[in-house]
Design a protein around this motif. Structure first.
Motif, PDB file in Angstrom:
ATOM      1  N   VAL A 132     -42.171 -12.421 -21.689  1.00 47.74           N
ATOM      2  CA  VAL A 132     -41.615 -13.237 -20.606  1.00 47.74           C
ATOM      3  C   VAL A 132     -42.549 -13.267 -19.399  1.00 47.74           C
ATOM      4  N   GLU A 133     -43.060 -12.099 -19.029  1.00 43.03           N
ATOM      5  CA  GLU A 133     -43.890 -12.045 -17.824  1.00 43.03           C
ATOM      6  C   GLU A 133     -45.281 -12.647 -18.039  1.00 43.03           C
ATOM      7  N   SER A 134     -45.742 -12.656 -19.303  1.00 45.78           N
ATOM      8  CA  SER A 134     -46.984 -13.391 -19.594  1.00 45.78           C
ATOM      9  C   SER A 134     -46.744 -14.885 -19.428  1.00 45.78           C
ATOM     10  N   LEU A 135     -45.600 -15.333 -19.927  1.00 45.34           N
ATOM     11  CA  LEU A 135     -45.317 -16.766 -19.848  1.00 45.34           C
ATOM     12  C   LEU A 135     -44.998 -17.195 -18.414  1.00 45.34           C
ATOM     13  N   MET A 136     -44.391 -16.319 -17.647  1.00 43.35           N
ATOM     14  CA  MET A 136     -44.159 -16.621 -16.225  1.00 43.35           C
ATOM     15  C   MET A 136     -45.495 -16.860 -15.511  1.00 43.35           C
ATOM     16  N   ASP A 137     -46.497 -16.103 -15.907  1.00 48.55           N
ATOM     17  CA  ASP A 137     -47.823 -16.278 -15.322  1.00 48.55           C
ATOM     18  C   ASP A 137     -48.368 -17.668 -15.673  1.00 48.55           C
ATOM     19  N   GLU A 138     -48.172 -18.064 -16.927  1.00 53.51           N
ATOM     20  CA  GLU A 138     -48.608 -19.399 -17.349  1.00 53.51           C
ATOM     21  C   GLU A 138     -47.866 -20.478 -16.580  1.00 53.51           C
ATOM     22  N   LEU A 139     -46.576 -20.236 -16.365  1.00 58.06           N
ATOM     23  CA  LEU A 139     -45.770 -21.210 -15.617  1.00 58.06           C
ATOM     24  C   LEU A 139     -46.297 -21.352 -14.183  1.00 58.06           C
ATOM     25  N   ALA A 140     -46.607 -20.203 -13.575  1.00 60.75           N
ATOM     26  CA  ALA A 140     -47.127 -20.236 -12.205  1.00 60.75           C
ATOM     27  C   ALA A 140     -48.436 -21.033 -12.151  1.00 60.75           C
ATOM     28  N   ILE A 141     -49.294 -20.782 -13.149  1.00 65.53           N
ATOM     29  CA  ILE A 141     -50.576 -21.493 -13.190  1.00 65.53           C
ATOM     30  C   ILE A 141     -50.346 -22.994 -13.359  1.00 65.53           C
ATOM     31  N   LYS A 142     -49.442 -23.326 -14.278  1.00 64.96           N
ATOM     32  CA  LYS A 142     -49.188 -24.735 -14.569  1.00 64.96           C
ATOM     33  C   LYS A 142     -48.584 -25.459 -13.363  1.00 64.96           C
ATOM     34  N   LEU A 143     -47.735 -24.740 -12.643  1.00 59.59           N
ATOM     35  CA  LEU A 143     -47.094 -25.348 -11.470  1.00 59.59           C
ATOM     36  C   LEU A 143     -47.990 -25.291 -10.239  1.00 59.59           C
ATOM     37  N   GLY A 144     -49.048 -24.492 -10.324  1.00 59.20           N
ATOM     38  CA  GLY A 144     -49.882 -24.305  -9.144  1.00 59.20           C
ATOM     39  C   GLY A 144     -49.182 -23.503  -8.064  1.00 59.20           C
ATOM     40  N   ILE A 145     -48.316 -22.624  -8.485  1.00 60.49           N
ATOM     41  CA  ILE A 145     -47.574 -21.777  -7.544  1.00 60.49           C
ATOM     42  C   ILE A 145     -48.062 -20.345  -7.703  1.00 60.49           C
ATOM     43  N   ASP A 146     -48.169 -19.638  -6.625  1.00 57.31           N
ATOM     44  CA  ASP A 146     -48.547 -18.235  -6.633  1.00 57.31           C
ATOM     45  C   ASP A 146     -47.539 -17.428  -7.476  1.00 57.31           C
ATOM     46  N   ALA A 147     -48.082 -16.449  -8.237  1.00 55.81           N
ATOM     47  CA  ALA A 147     -47.250 -15.681  -9.174  1.00 55.81           C
ATOM     48  C   ALA A 147     -46.097 -14.971  -8.471  1.00 55.81           C
ATOM     49  N   LEU A 148     -46.354 -14.488  -7.264  1.00 50.24           N
ATOM     50  CA  LEU A 148     -45.286 -13.795  -6.531  1.00 50.24           C
ATOM     51  C   LEU A 148     -44.246 -14.792  -6.031  1.00 50.24           C
ATOM     52  N   THR A 149     -44.703 -15.912  -5.526  1.00 49.55           N
ATOM     53  CA  THR A 149     -43.782 -16.923  -5.015  1.00 49.55           C
ATOM     54  C   THR A 149     -42.837 -17.417  -6.119  1.00 49.55           C
ATOM     55  N   LEU A 150     -43.394 -17.621  -7.300  1.00 56.50           N
ATOM     56  CA  LEU A 150     -42.558 -18.080  -8.414  1.00 56.50           C
ATOM     57  C   LEU A 150     -41.445 -17.070  -8.693  1.00 56.50           C
ATOM     58  N   ARG A 151     -41.801 -15.807  -8.614  1.00 54.84           N
ATOM     59  CA  ARG A 151     -40.798 -14.769  -8.889  1.00 54.84           C
ATOM     60  C   ARG A 151     -39.788 -14.676  -7.744  1.00 54.84           C
ATOM     61  N   GLU A 152     -40.279 -14.796  -6.519  1.00 50.78           N
ATOM     62  CA  GLU A 152     -39.344 -14.779  -5.376  1.00 50.78           C
ATOM     63  C   GLU A 152     -38.339 -15.912  -5.507  1.00 50.78           C
ATOM     64  N   LYS A 153     -38.840 -17.038  -5.919  1.00 49.23           N
ATOM     65  CA  LYS A 153     -38.002 -18.242  -6.015  1.00 49.23           C
ATOM     66  C   LYS A 153     -36.844 -18.044  -7.004  1.00 49.23           C
ATOM     67  N   ASN A 154     -37.105 -17.289  -8.061  1.00 51.36           N
ATOM     68  CA  ASN A 154     -36.122 -17.150  -9.128  1.00 51.36           C
ATOM     69  C   ASN A 154     -35.497 -15.761  -9.226  1.00 51.36           C
ATOM     70  N   ALA A 155     -35.800 -14.908  -8.269  1.00 50.40           N
ATOM     71  CA  ALA A 155     -35.398 -13.503  -8.380  1.00 50.40           C
ATOM     72  C   ALA A 155     -33.883 -13.323  -8.434  1.00 50.40           C
ATOM     73  N   ALA A 156     -33.472 -12.393  -9.282  1.00 55.16           N
ATOM     74  CA  ALA A 156     -32.058 -12.004  -9.329  1.00 55.16           C
ATOM     75  C   ALA A 156     -31.690 -11.296  -8.024  1.00 55.16           C
ATOM     76  N   LYS A 157     -30.479 -11.604  -7.567  1.00 51.20           N
ATOM     77  CA  LYS A 157     -29.993 -11.007  -6.325  1.00 51.20           C
ATOM     78  C   LYS A 157     -28.593 -10.456  -6.568  1.00 51.20           C
ATOM     79  N   ASN A 158     -28.048  -9.829  -5.555  1.00 51.37           N
ATOM     80  CA  ASN A 158     -26.655  -9.405  -5.675  1.00 51.37           C
ATOM     81  C   ASN A 158     -25.812 -10.640  -5.960  1.00 51.37           C
ATOM     82  N   GLY A 159     -24.997 -10.542  -6.998  1.00 48.53           N
ATOM     83  CA  GLY A 159     -24.151 -11.683  -7.349  1.00 48.53           C
ATOM     84  C   GLY A 159     -24.714 -12.548  -8.456  1.00 48.53           C
ATOM     85  N   THR A 160     -25.980 -12.322  -8.836  1.00 43.62           N
ATOM     86  CA  THR A 160     -26.536 -13.087  -9.944  1.00 43.62           C
ATOM     87  C   THR A 160     -25.846 -12.665 -11.237  1.00 43.62           C
TER      88      THR A 160
END
Lengths: 755, 161, 295
Positions: free
Chosen positions: A384-412
Motif C-alpha cells: 500500500v505504501e509503495s503504491l501511495m508513493d506512486e500515487l503522489a508522484i502521479k498526482l505531483g503531490i508531496d508524499a507527506l501532503t498526500l498522507r495528510e490529506k487522507n489521514a485517519a483521524k478520531n472518528g474515522t
C-alpha cells in the motif's frame, strides 16, 4: 485512577533496569543455561523431505544404543482432535500444533519433527537419531504461494476445504480460507476517480531471528507433576499447549520462565516443551532440549511471504476515493497466516470511503508461520505504501501532503469495522513535517522515502502483584516474560503510584504456579495491560497503607492522603501527625492487619492503536545494486513513554528488522524444497555496520484508557521500513522495486531493465 | 574415548578440565566449567554471542576447540567486572539501555572491551565494523554504539558525570 | 561412535608423521574457523586433528631477501597489524582482513583460507595476484609451489595427505608497485564473497602499467587468474578504454554458477565491475595516491 495530567517523578525518566546487572555480567539465566542432576539431552529427528508420507518409523536400533534412555514418536502423544485455541498470539488449532511438534502420518516441510531421543550426551543423541529408520514415500511439494493455489498443486491436507466461500467447496485445497472486508462501493469509487494507480507486489518469508535458539528443560515426576524451564513469550502459553498436547491437567504442570533471548512473536507457540516432557516421562530423567540455529530457521517461525495486488483511485487534489487489495499470504504447512490483520492494516492509516480487500490464507511445504512483530501488517503496508508513493508522484503531490490529506483521524470508520478513537496519526505526520530530517534537502546522489504504518495493539489478561516487604522495599511480580525491558516499565509505574524511587521496586517474572494467568508477551500488550494491572495493584496498596495510617492515628481513612511515599493527615482538621513512610508502615504491618500485599487480575481493554511514519535516505550503487541506508528517522505515537530509552529501543530495533526485511532477508529453497540458507551466514540479518543511527522521535498522544496514557510501541516500527526504503530507492533512481528483498542482484537487474 | 586434560587460565584463575576433542571451547565453558555467560546463538561463528578473549585476541569460543585452550589465558563475560565493580563498558550498556533481551549482550560487551583495549578512540564506523560479528536483533545497534562510544570516552577520561 | 583424536606437534617432522600415519581422515587445524563449522555440521568426520600452531615459525611475519615470509597459520589480526607488510601488500592484507568478523580475524589464516578450497575465499585472489609461493612440507620433504597450484576444485587441493603449508613467500616489490582486493557482498560485513577480485601491478614513471596480475574469486570452481584482464592493463594507463577492456576480459573469464549467493548473470557483471574498481585502487596506490581500505 488516571495520571495522564499529573506531574510525574518516575514515569518518563530513564532509570537502569532492574535486571540490567545480571544481563551485563552473564549471570542472567536463559533456558539453555539451566541444568539438572541426571540430566539427559533430547534431540529431534527432522524430515529431510519437503513433503512425504511416513510409511514407517523403526526406533529399535536407537533404543538399543547404550546411553539412550527414551525415544518418542507421534505414537507417544494423544491424537487430539481439531480444536481452535486462543493461547498464543492469534488463533491456532491444537491439532495443527500437535502435528507441527511431531508429524504423525505426513511430514509437511523440511525440518518437520517426527521422532525424538533422550540420551546421556549430545553425541549419543545424535548417533541415536541416525539409527532411527524412517521409510518415506516422497510426495510432490509446493513452496510458493501462487503455485500452491494453482488447480493442480500438490495438496497438503486432504481435509482442508476453503472456508469463507459460498458454496462450500467439495474438493480439498491449499487455500485454508478467504476473508473479505468491504466498505462503501469500491467500483463506484474508481469511476469517480481522476487518477488510478495499480501495482503488484511480493514479499518473502522472513524469520524473527532472535539470537537465542529455542530451549527448555523438563522434568516429569512419577506422581505426574511436571516442571518446565523454558524460554518463551508466555509461560502460561507453554503450560496450556503442553497440557493439551499431552492430555494432562494444567495444575500438574509448572512452567518457570527463563530469561528470553528475543522472540518478536516467534516464541508464542511451543516446539520442544511437550516433546521434552514426553521424553522425561519415558526416561524418568530430566531432559534438556535446545534447537540448533539450523533448526530455528527450518522448523520455527517465520512470517508469511505474500503476493499482493493493490489499486487506488484518487481525485486530482489527492483525495482517495477508492482502494482495493488482493492479498495471498502463505501460512506454511498449516493454516494460520496473519491474513486477517493483513487485510485490516494496509488501509488503516487512511480515511477512505470505498474499500475492498480480499485475502487468502494458503498452505505450502514450508515451516508453519509464527507471529512476527505486527503480524501481517508490514507485508500489506509494503504494497500500500509503495503504491501511495506512486500515487503522489502521479498526482505531483508531496508524499507527506498526500498522507495528510487522507489521514485517519478520531472518528474515522475503518473498512474492517471499528471507528478510530484517540489516535495520534495526524500528530505523527505533523512531527514528520517539522522534523529536521524531513525539512533538510536530499543530498546529491541520494533518495528519500516516506512510509507510514499502523498496528492495533492489544490488551488482554494480565496479573500483577505488589508486595511491600518488611523494610518498606517493594517487589512487583507479574506473569509477563520480560523481553525488552518491561520489568523496568512495570516497576516504574508501581514506584510512581507508591511515591518511591524506581530503585525501591524490584520487578520479577513469576512462574505459572506463583501468579495468576497472564497472556503472552505479544501484541505490544505488556506495558499497557500488565502495566495497568500493576498500577491498580499499587493503588490497592496505597489504599491499604492509608487505612493502616488511619488506624495508627485513629482518624478516618478519608482524612489520610498519600504522597511522595508517605501518609499525611489530609489537612489540619485531620490532626497533627508526623507523616508515616512506607518503611514505618511496613514495620508495623503485623500490628495493623498483616502483610501488605495486593494482587490484581484484569482483562485490559482499550489498547490504543499505534501509528508511525519513517523517513529514510539511501544511496544506490548502480553497478552492484547495493543500497546503503544513509539516514533513518522513525516517528511514532507512543501514547506515553514510561521508560523513553526502552521505547526508543523498540522503535530502533523494529526499524532495523525492517531494514533487513527490505534489503536482504529471505528463505532460499532448492528444487527439492530444502532451505539453502538456514544460518546467519546466508540468512542476512543486519549487522552493526549495515545501519546508521536510527533516530526515534516519540510523539505522545495519551491513550486515555491507560492510567499513564501508554499505548503499545513494539510492533508499529516494523511496519513502515520496507516501503520507506522502496520509496527512497524510487526517489534515488526512478526504479520501483515491487519485490522483496530489494537485494543487490534485483536492484542491478532493475537498472539493466531500465537502460 | 579418552578425554584430554587441559589446563588454562580462565578469568585470572587457573582452571583444569577434561574434554573430548570435538567439544568446542564454548561447550567446555558452558557444560564443563559451568560458565554459562557465553551464549550459543549459532555455533558457526556468525553471531558472536560466544565471544571471549583468548591470549589477548577476540575469538568466537564456538570456533575454538576446548583442547586448544591448553596453556592459554581466557577472559569471558564473567571476568569483565572487577569484583562488585562493573567495567565501564558494562556500566555504559546499562546507562544507555543498550540491551533489550540481553542474550547477545555478553558477547557484545566482551567484543567492546577487546575493541577498546586495542583502540581507545574508535570512530563510530570503526566501532560498527569491529562489532559486525556480534548480531543483535533487538536494538538496531543504535544504543549499543552510543554505549561503546561513551565507554571509550570514559576510559579515556573524557566524560564528565 | 567414531573417536576423534587431537595432536599439537611442535615440529614439522612430528606433524608430517602424524598426518602420514593416520589411517583415516586427518585434518590440519590452523585457525579452525572453517574446520570447526564443518566438524559441527558433520560435513567432515576426521579421526585425527593435527593442530599446527605450535610448530615454530608457522605464526609470524619476517622480511627475507627483500620480500616477506608469512607463517601459514598467522591470524588475520596479526597480519593486519604488520606495518611493513601492509605498506607493501595492502591488497593482500585487506583481503585477509575481510574474512569474517573481528572474532574470525583472531584465528583465520592464509593457509586455512587457501586449503579450505573455497572459490570464494577472500585472501586467495589476492595471494594469486601477488604471485605468492607456498612452502609445502611433507614426507617427501619441502617444496615451493605457486599458490595457484594449490586449489584444484571446491574443497579440494593438490596437497598430499601428509603435506601442509608452512609459510608463504611474497616476492620483492619493484618501485611503483601495489595491489588491491575488492569483493562484493550483500551486507557490509560477514558475508561470503559473491565475487572477489585481486589486482597486483607495477607502473612506470609515467603511470603506464608495466606488469599486472588479475585474479577473480567465486566465478569458477577455483579462484582463477585472468591473463586477458592483466593484458588489458599492461602498456596502458587507466583510461576509459582500458577500463572497458578490463571489464570485458573479466566478464569473459567468469564462468560462475547460480547459487544462494548470486546468479550467473549477476556474478558475471560484478566480475567486470570489481575488476575496474580494484584496478583503480591498485593504480592509485602504485602511483602513491593514498586511499582508504576496501570497506
Amino acid at each position: 485512577m488516571n495520571y495522564i495530567d499529573s506531574s510525574l517523578k518516575v514515569v518518563g525518566t530513564r532509570p537502569i533496569r532492574p535486571d540490567g546487572v545480571d544481563k551485563v555480567t552473564g549471570r542472567a539465566v536463559f533456558a539453555a543455561d539451566t541444568r539438572a542432576s541426571g540430566m539427559l539431552w533430547g534431540k529431534m529427528l527432522r524430515s529431510p523431505h519437503a513433503h512425504a508420507r511416513i510409511v514407517s518409523i523403526d526406533t529399535t536400533k536407537a533404543e538399543a544404543l547404550k546411553g539412550v534412555f527414551g525415544v518418542v514418536t507421534a505414537a507417544d502423544f494423544p491424537d487430539i482432535p481439531s480444536e481452535e485455541a486462543f493461547v498464543g498470539e492469534g488463533p491456532m488449532n491444537f491439532r495443527d500444533l500437535a502435528l507441527n511438534c511431531m508429524a504423525r502420518t505426513k511430514v509437511l516441510y523440511e525440518g518437520h519433527a517426527l521422532a525424538a531421543v533422550a540420551a546421556s550426551t549430545q553425541a549419543i543423541a545424535d548417533e541415536a537419531l541416525a539409527l532411527i529408520d524412517v521409510k518415506y514415500e516422497i510426495l510432490p511439494h509446493v513452496i510458493d504461494v501462487e503455485a500452491a493455489m494453482a488447480p493442480n498443486a500438490p495438496i497438503l491436507h486432504d481435509d482442508m476445504f476453503t472456508s469463507g466461500v459460498d458454496p462450500k467447496p467439495t474438493k480439498p485445497s491449499n487455500i485454508a480460507k478467504v476473508v473479505t472486508f468491504r466498505k462503501g462501493d469500491v467500483e463506484a469509487g474508481f469511476k469517480d476517480a481522476d487518477v488510478i494507480v495499480e501495482g503488484t507486489y511480493t514479499t518473502q518469508p522472513v524469520h524473527q531471528a532472535y539470537i537465542e535458539p529455542h530451549a527448555c528443560l523438563a522434568t516429569y515426576s512419577p506422581d505426574g507433576q511436571v516442571q518446565i524451564h523454558s524460554s518463551s513469550q508466555g509461560h502460561f502459553m507453554v503450560r496450556a499447549y503442553t497440557a493439551k498436547l499431552l492430555g494432562m491437567n494444567m495444575s500438574n504442570i509448572r512452567v518457570n520462565p527463563a530469561e528470553i533471548g528475543g522472540g518478536f512473536g516467534g516464541k508464542t507457540l511451543v516446539y520442544l516443551e511437550p516433546i521434552a516432557v514426553a521424553l522425561s516421562k519415558k526416561s524418568g530423567r530430566t531432559v534438556k532440549m535446545q534447537m540448533t540455529r539450523e533448526d530455528v530457521f527450518k522448523a520455527s517461525g517465520p512470517t508469511s511471504g505474500a503476493w499482493m495486488e493493490v489499486k487506488i483511485g484518487a481525485k486530482k487534489d489527492g483525495t482517495i476515493v477508492a482502494a482495493k487489495q488482493v492479498l495471498k499470504y502463505q501460512a506454511g504447512a498449516f493454516a494460520g497466516s496473519p491474513i486477517g490483520p493483513g487485510c485490516m492494516c494496509g488501509f488503516a492509516m487512511y480515511d477512505l470511503p470505498n474499500v475492498d480487500v480480499v485475502g487468502y490464507d494458503v498452505v505450502s511445504n514450508r515451516p508453519k508461520v509464527a507471529a512476527y512483530r505486527a503480524p501481517g501488517a508490514p507485508i500489506t503496508s509494503f504494497a500500500v505504501e509503495s503504491l501511495m508513493d506512486e500515487l503522489a508522484i502521479k498526482l505531483g503531490i508531496d508524499a507527506l501532503t498526500l498522507r495528510e490529506k487522507n489521514a485517519a483521524k478520531n472518528g474515522t470508520k475503518t473498512h474492517y469495522g471499528p471507528t478510530h478513537q484517540n489516535i495520534g496519526f495526524t500528530a505523527v505526520l505533523a512531527a514528520v513535517k517539522s522534523h529536521p530530517h524531513w525539512k533538510s534537502p536530499v543530498k546529491p546522489g541520494q533518495g528519500r522515502g516516506l512510509a507510514t504504518g499502523f498496528w492495533f495493539n492489544i490488551g488482554g489478561e494480565s496479573t500483577a502483584q505488589v508486595h511491600v516487604n518488611e523494610d518498606g522495599s517493594v517487589t512487583a511480580a507479574t506473569g509477563s516474560p520480560d523481553i525488552g525491558g518491561s520489568r523496568a516499565s512495570i516497576g516504574m509505574m508501581v514506584a510512581e503510584v507508591l511515591g518511591v524511587p524506581a530503585t525501591s521496586v524490584r520487578t520479577i517474572v513469576a512462574d505459572t504456579a506463583s501468579i495468576g494467568f497472564t497472556h503472552v508477551t505479544g501484541g505490544s500488550r505488556v506495558t499497557f495491560a500488565t502495566g495497568m494491572a500493576a498500577t491498580q495493584a499499587a493503588e490497592k496498596i496505597v489504599e491499604d497503607l492509608k487505612k493502616r495510617a488511619a488506624q495508627t492515628w485513629d482518624i478516618p481513612v478519608e482524612a489520610v492522603e498519600w504522597k511522595d511515599g508517605k501518609a499525611y493527615p489530609a489537612g489540619s482538621n485531620a490532626g497533627a501527625f508526623e507523616p508515616l513512610d512506607l518503611a514505618t508502615l511496613a514495620l508495623k504491618a503485623a500490628r495493623t492487619g498483616g502483610p501488605l500485599i495486593a494482587e490484581v487480575s484484569i482483562n485490559a481493554q482499550g489498547a490504543g492503536p499505534g501509528f508511525g511514519a519513517h523517513i529514510c535516505d539511501v544511496t544506490v550503487d548502480k553497478e552492484t545494486g547495493h543500497v546503503t541506508i544513509e539516514r533513518y528517522t522513525a516517528v511514532q505515537d507512543v501514547g506515553k513513554a514510561i521508560h523513553p530509552s526502552y521505547v526508543e529501543g523498540q522503535i530502533q530495533g523494529g526499524a532495523a528488522q525492517g531494514i533487513g526485511w527490505a534489503l536482504n532477508e529471505e528463505y532460499i529453497y532448492n528444487a527439492k524444497g530444502q532451505m539453502e540458507n538456514a544460518g546467519f551466514l546466508d540468512y542476512r540479518v543486519p549487522v552493526a555496520s549495515d545501519v546508521p543511527m536510527i533516530e526515534a522521535v516519540l510523539v505522545e498522544v495519551p491513550n486515555p484508557r491507560h492510567p499513564f496514557g501508554a499505548r503499545g510501541v513494539g510492533e508499529v516500527p516494523i511496519v513502515p521500513p520496507m516501503a520507506a526504503i522502496a520509496n527512497a530507492i524510487r526517489s534515488a533512481t526512478g526504479l520501483r522495486m515491487p519485490d522483496l528483498p530489494m537485494s543487490p542482484p534485483k536492484v542491478r537487474a532493475a537498472f539493466d531493465a531500465q537502460a | 574415548m579418552a578425554k584430554s586434560y587441559v589446563s588454562a587460565t580462565i578469568n585470572g584463575e587457573s582452571s583444569e578440565f577434561l574434554c573430548e576433542t570435538q567439544q568446542t571451547l564454548l561447550d567446555v565453558l558452558r557444560d564443563v566449567v559451568g560458565l554459562t555467560g557465553s551464549k550459543e546463538g549459532c555455533a558457526s561463528g556468525d553471531c558472536g554471542a560466544c565471544s571471549v578473549i583468548m591470549d589477548g585476541r577476540l575469538v568466537c569460543s564456538c570456533l575454538v576447540l576446548g583442547v586448544e585452550a591448553e596453556g592459554t589465558s581466557i577472559t569471558t563475560i564473567e571476568g569483565i567486572a572487577t569484583g562488585e565493580k562493573l567495567h565501564p563498558v558494562q556500566q555504559k550498556f546499562l546507562e544507555h539501555a543498550a540491551l533489550q533481551c540481553g542474550f547477545c549482550t555478553p558477547g557484545l560487551i566482551v567484543a567492546t572491551k577487546a575493541l577498546l583495549d586495542e583502540n581507545p578512540n574508535p570512530t563510530e564506523t570503526e566501532a560498527r565494523y569491529w562489532l559486525a560479528g556480534n548480531l543483535c536483533r533487538c536494538t538496531g545497534y543504535d544504543k549499543v554504539i552510543r554505549a561503546v562510544m561513551d565507554a571509550a570516552a570514559e576510559l579515556r577520561g573524557e566524560t564528565v558525570g | 561412535m567414531s573417536s576423534l583424536s587431537y595432536a599439537a606437534p611442535t615440529s614439522v617432522d612430528d606433524a608430517v608423521k602424524l598426518l602420514a600415519g593416520s589411517s583415516g581422515l586427518a585434518k590440519v587445524l590452523s585457525g579452525g574457523t572453517d574446520l570447526l563449522v564443518q566438524l559441527r555440521s558433520g560435513r567432515v568426520k576426521p579421526e585425527l586433528i593435527v593442530d599446527t600452531k605450535k610448530i615454530p615459525g608457522i605464526i609470524g611475519i619476517r622480511e627475507e631477501n627483500g620480500g616477506f615470509v608469512i607463517g601459514a597459520g598467522t591470524p588475520g589480526a596479526v597480519v593486519e597489524a604488520h606495518a611493513g607488510l601492509t605498506a607493501a601488500w595492502p591488497g593482500l592484507v585487506e583481503a585477509l582482513d575481510l574474512i569474517g568478523s573481528t572474532q574470525i580475524q583472531g584465528r583465520c589464516s592464509l593457509a586455512g583460507n587457501l586449503c579450505n578450497g573455497s572459490p570464494a575465499a577472500d585472501s586467495v585472489p589476492a595471494l594469486f595476484a601477488a604471485n605468492a609461493i607456498a612452502v609445502v612440507v611433507g614426507s617427501k620433504g619441502r617444496r615451493e609451489i605457486p599458490v595457484e597450484q594449490i586449489p584444484t576444485g571446491p574443497g579440494r587441493t593438490s596437497l598430499a595427505k601428509d603435506e601442509f603449508i608452512l609459510e608463504f613467500k611474497l616476492p620483492p616489490r619493484p618501485a611503483r608497485s601495489s595491489d588491491a582486493y575488492l569483493r562484493f557482498i550483500p551486507r557490509t560485513e560477514m558475508d561470503i564473497a559473491v565475487v572477489g577480485c585481486g589486482v597486483s601491478l607495477t607502473l612506470d614513471a609515467k603511470g603506464v602499467c608495466t606488469a599486472a596480475r588479475v585474479a577473480l574469486g567465486a566465478v569458477a570452481p577455483t579462484v582463477i587468474m585472468v591473463p586477458a584482464a592483466a593484458a588489458a592493463l599492461i602498456g596502458h594507463t587507466l583510461d576509459a578504454d582500458t577500463l572497458a577492456k578490463l571489464d570485458a576480459a573479466a566478464q569473459a573469464a567468469a564462468k560462475p554458477i547460480s547459487d544462494k549467493r548470486g546468479t550467473i548473470e549477476y556474478r558475471t557483471k560484478i566480475a567486470g565491475v570489481l575488476a575496474r574498481r580494484t584496478a583503480a585502487i591498485a593504480f592509485d596506490r602504485a602511483a602513491g595516491i593514498k586511499n582508504g581500505k576496501a570497506h
